[in-house]
Design a protein around this motif. Structure first.
Motif, mmCIF file in Angstrom:
data_model
loop_
_atom_site.group_PDB
_atom_site.id
_atom_site.type_symbol
_atom_site.label_atom_id
_atom_site.label_comp_id
_atom_site.label_asym_id
_atom_site.label_seq_id
_atom_site.Cartn_x
_atom_site.Cartn_y
_atom_site.Cartn_z
ATOM 1 N N ARG A 49 4.245 5.973 -4.962
ATOM 2 C CA ARG A 49 4.400 6.025 -6.421
ATOM 3 C C ARG A 49 3.443 7.045 -7.027
ATOM 4 O O ARG A 49 3.830 7.842 -7.888
ATOM 5 N N SER A 50 2.185 6.999 -6.583
ATOM 6 C CA SER A 50 1.222 7.979 -7.100
ATOM 7 C C SER A 50 1.559 9.405 -6.643
ATOM 8 O O SER A 50 1.247 10.373 -7.325
ATOM 9 N N PHE A 51 2.216 9.524 -5.496
ATOM 10 C CA PHE A 51 2.596 10.838 -4.979
ATOM 11 C C PHE A 51 3.810 11.397 -5.713
ATOM 12 O O PHE A 51 3.882 12.587 -6.015
ATOM 13 N N VAL A 52 4.763 10.544 -6.034
ATOM 14 C CA VAL A 52 6.017 11.001 -6.634
ATOM 15 C C VAL A 52 5.870 11.244 -8.138
ATOM 16 O O VAL A 52 6.576 12.090 -8.706
ATOM 17 N N VAL B 166 0.836 -1.208 0.000
ATOM 18 C CA VAL B 166 0.000 0.000 0.000
ATOM 19 C C VAL B 166 0.869 1.257 0.000
ATOM 20 O O VAL B 166 0.604 2.226 -0.720
ATOM 21 N N SER B 167 1.922 1.238 0.811
ATOM 22 C CA SER B 167 2.811 2.401 0.860
ATOM 23 C C SER B 167 3.483 2.631 -0.487
ATOM 24 O O SER B 167 3.623 3.763 -0.937
#
Length: 373
Positions: A95-98, A89-90
């Motif tokens: 990944r979606s944040f970066v 999950v992290s």
């Protein structure tokens, strides 16, 4: 931004859910073990009548050992599974944040290399989305400023080239004895030098005003008197085009702390524009009034004409240096294109405001306000 879109809220929610799932699973398994193996232990212990030798032989397979072993195994597997889930999950979240940040980084590198106007598409409403929107606005402004800088240099070169070409042509003609070196031609060359000097001085004043370093010589100024004298000095130009000039001056207007010369230049610039663009037999109205706005007294000056007006797409640019709604750059229809830019900076430097409103076919109104003591 909605608080539920905030990354702080999202991170807090994810961590809470992970902890809640872990603790809930552990409690469920512990309760399950208690209900099965520990109950069996109590039942066996209650039997009591078993011989001691038999009791020692049964210790290896006692319910206590089974219970403890089962709990340890359950905790191990639960912990392993929750760690794997947390890592997965992290990873997805990071990944979606970066990913949009990487896009921003690439766009910043492009801008650093001089490729202005780069934008990043980020479809999210959190802090990253706000950062992307701010970056896009900055990039578009940099592109616009770069375009205006290039146009400014081109306009300055154009304005300087004309008088220099005239003087060069006259001098070469005099050297070749094609043009007589008489007083008339020298006066013509002097006019070009004076015009060139005025342009350079105006550019210097404009640059100083934009960085708030223009020296102002303020004193008590009667704005009504300045307007009356300006209308009188320009009366021959009004008569030449048969313009009807109406002056309404409010006697309640007090003396203002202004730079007289700079204020005069603002008034003449606007009136000259009105004369230049207003057709014959049209109307020009000059009004002043003392009013109160936001609890403060101010003097409002309006100069209105009934000329052809200004197109909406041009109106928002008329205070920019060298901008002309008439693109032919014909001196019969316009000046150097720096007058309104100077007027704006002179008004702002004295704590005032200047605005323009126009309607095509009906005319233009310039409104200037100065704070009243």
């Amino acid at each position: 931004m909605n608080k539920y879109n905030s990354m702080v809220f999202r991170l807090t929610g994810i961590i809470f859910l992970l902890f809640a799932a872990t603790i809930g699973t552990l409690l469920f398994l512990v309760n399950y073990q208690m209900d099965t193996h520990f109950s069996n232990y109590l039942y066996t212990h209650a039997m009591g009548g078993m011989p001691m030798g038999m009791h020692g032989m049964m210790m290896h397979n006692s319910p206590e050992n089974i219970y403890l072993s089962s709990v340890h195994q359950s905790l191990f597997w639960v912990g392993s599974v929750m760690i794997c889930i947390s890592v997965f999950v992290s990873w997805l979240f990071v990944r979606s944040f970066v990913k949009p940040l990487r896009k921003l980084t690439d766009a910043v590198h492009d801008i650093a290399e001089g490729s202005f106007g780069q934008t990043v598409r980020v479809d999210r409403n959190d802090e990253v989305g706000m950062l992307a929107d701010t970056f896009n606005d900055m990039s578009r402004k940099l592109e616009y400023n770069d375009t205006m800088r290039r146009q400014l240099f081109a306009s300055i070169a154009h304005e300087l080239r004309t008088p220099l070409a005239i003087m060069q042509g006259n001098l070469e003609g005099m050297i070749d004895d094609v043009i007589p070196a008489d007083k008339e031609h020298f006066l013509s060359m002097e006019d070009e030098i004076l015009r060139l000097n005025r342009l350079v001085q105006d550019l210097r004043d404009l640059s100083l005003a934009e960085v708030n370093e223009l020296v102002l010589h303020k004193s008590d100024v009667d704005l009504n008197l300045l307007l009356t004298r300006a209308a009188g000095m320009l009366q021959p130009l009004f008569d030449e085009k048969n313009l009807h000039v109406t002056v309404h001056l409010d006697d309640a207007v007090p003396l203002l702390q202004l730079d007289k010369d700079r204020t005069n230049q603002v008034i003449y610039n606007i009136l000259n524009n009105a004369i230049r663009y207003t057709p014959e037999a049209a109307d020009i109205t000059i009004t002043t009034c003392l009013e109160e706005a936001a609890g403060k007294r101010q003097v409002r000056l309006q100069i209105a004409d009934t000329g052809p007006g200004i197109e909406k797409e041009d109106l928002e640019h008329i205070f920019e240096c060298f901008y002309r709604a008439e693109k032919s750059r014909n001196r019969k229809s316009g000046g150097s294109g720096i007058g309104l830019a100077l007027a704006r900076q002179f008004v702002l430097s004295q704590g005032g405001t200047i605005q323009a409103a126009s309607e095509v076919g009906k005319g233009t109104v310039f409104t200037i306000t100065f704070p009243a003591a």
